[in-house]
Design a protein around this motif. Sequence first.
Motif, PDB file in Angstrom:
ATOM      1  N   ARG A  24       9.520  37.914   1.695  1.00  0.00           N
ATOM      2  CA  ARG A  24       9.434  38.255   3.114  1.00  0.00           C
ATOM      3  C   ARG A  24      10.583  39.186   3.452  1.00  0.00           C
ATOM      4  N   PRO A  25      10.575  39.806   4.654  1.00  0.00           N
ATOM      5  CA  PRO A  25      11.657  40.723   5.016  1.00  0.00           C
ATOM      6  C   PRO A  25      13.028  40.060   4.942  1.00  0.00           C
ATOM      7  N   SER A  26      14.012  40.871   4.616  1.00  0.00           N
ATOM      8  CA  SER A  26      15.360  40.370   4.394  1.00  0.00           C
ATOM      9  C   SER A  26      16.341  41.088   5.296  1.00  0.00           C
ATOM     10  N   PRO A  56      15.251  36.310   0.383  1.00  0.00           N
ATOM     11  CA  PRO A  56      15.660  37.152   1.513  1.00  0.00           C
ATOM     12  C   PRO A  56      16.950  36.662   2.166  1.00  0.00           C
ATOM     13  N   GLY A  57      17.749  37.607   2.616  1.00  0.00           N
ATOM     14  CA  GLY A  57      18.956  37.274   3.352  1.00  0.00           C
ATOM     15  C   GLY A  57      18.632  36.915   4.792  1.00  0.00           C
ATOM     16  N   ILE A  72      17.659  32.339   2.106  1.00  0.00           N
ATOM     17  CA  ILE A  72      16.790  31.169   2.221  1.00  0.00           C
ATOM     18  C   ILE A  72      15.354  31.573   1.894  1.00  0.00           C
ATOM     19  N   ALA A  73      14.749  30.861   0.955  1.00  0.00           N
ATOM     20  CA  ALA A  73      13.362  31.102   0.555  1.00  0.00           C
ATOM     21  C   ALA A  73      12.423  30.237   1.388  1.00  0.00           C
ATOM     22  N   SER A  74      11.155  30.602   1.404  1.00  0.00           N
ATOM     23  CA  SER A  74      10.173  29.859   2.197  1.00  0.00           C
ATOM     24  C   SER A  74       9.960  28.442   1.680  1.00  0.00           C
ATOM     25  N   ARG A 120      27.063  27.456  -2.279  1.00  0.00           N
ATOM     26  CA  ARG A 120      26.120  26.434  -1.810  1.00  0.00           C
ATOM     27  C   ARG A 120      24.767  26.692  -2.458  1.00  0.00           C
ATOM     28  N   VAL A 121      24.133  25.626  -2.955  1.00  0.00           N
ATOM     29  CA  VAL A 121      22.778  25.710  -3.524  1.00  0.00           C
ATOM     30  C   VAL A 121      22.025  24.458  -3.091  1.00  0.00           C
ATOM     31  N   ILE A 122      20.943  24.647  -2.363  1.00  0.00           N
ATOM     32  CA  ILE A 122      20.118  23.551  -1.863  1.00  0.00           C
ATOM     33  C   ILE A 122      18.672  23.816  -2.246  1.00  0.00           C
ATOM     34  N   GLY A 123      17.938  22.769  -2.634  1.00  0.00           N
ATOM     35  CA  GLY A 123      16.503  22.896  -2.812  1.00  0.00           C
ATOM     36  C   GLY A 123      16.013  23.039  -4.233  1.00  0.00           C
TER      37      GLY A 123
END
Length: 213
Positions: A59-61, A78-79, A90-92, A106-109
């Motif tokens: 998606r747009p960044s 995307p930023g 953050i990715a969808s 930081r890394v989440i998900g």
Amino acid sequence: MPPTRRWIPRGMHRVAIAALALAALAACENGRFRSNVLLDFGLKAVGLGQGTAEAPVERPSIGPPLIVGYNDIRVGIPGVGKRGDSPYYIASDGVEIALNNGMVTRVIGLGLDLQGMYLAPDGPYLNDLVAAAREKAIGERVADYYVKGRIVHDTYRCALSYAPAEGNKGVVTEQCRRFFGTSGFRNTYWTEDDRIVCSIQWFHPDADMLQFF
């Protein structure tokens, strides 16, 4: 991008890391390391693949997307702008990554979360990393991550070193050990004109390394 962990004989892992350092191209392209036989061996042996030439951005960044690799997967995240001093991506699917001066904070998900990585503002990481590595500087990191449902607060002491390569390129190696205990990790940063152009970085003791382009 589910986490996996491969078992690699200790001697082989050292050989693989050495292969990565010796390759020392300080060169990477959008979504892949620029390849040669030695570099391919090093990446494969430590559980990293060369990947495809282009990483899709979903998606747009805001600003350039973050090209990141985990095992054999390459994606463009995307930023979403800065939070404090750190750009966030953050990715969808909920994957969230933050960097500060090219260092993962930081890394989440991914199933194994790095809640935060503290880097002292007067330390080598947030200033001139290459100059600090040339001087063999010692830095400290403080990592907060979850293990079996509880937060772990670990301090690491890290030694930096620099290996010059062709022209204005080079490789910064960061060897870190826990203040209490023997565990640790090794990060590698390929540089050009004294800036990081790609890297392989640790974010959790039970996860494989992340690749940033």
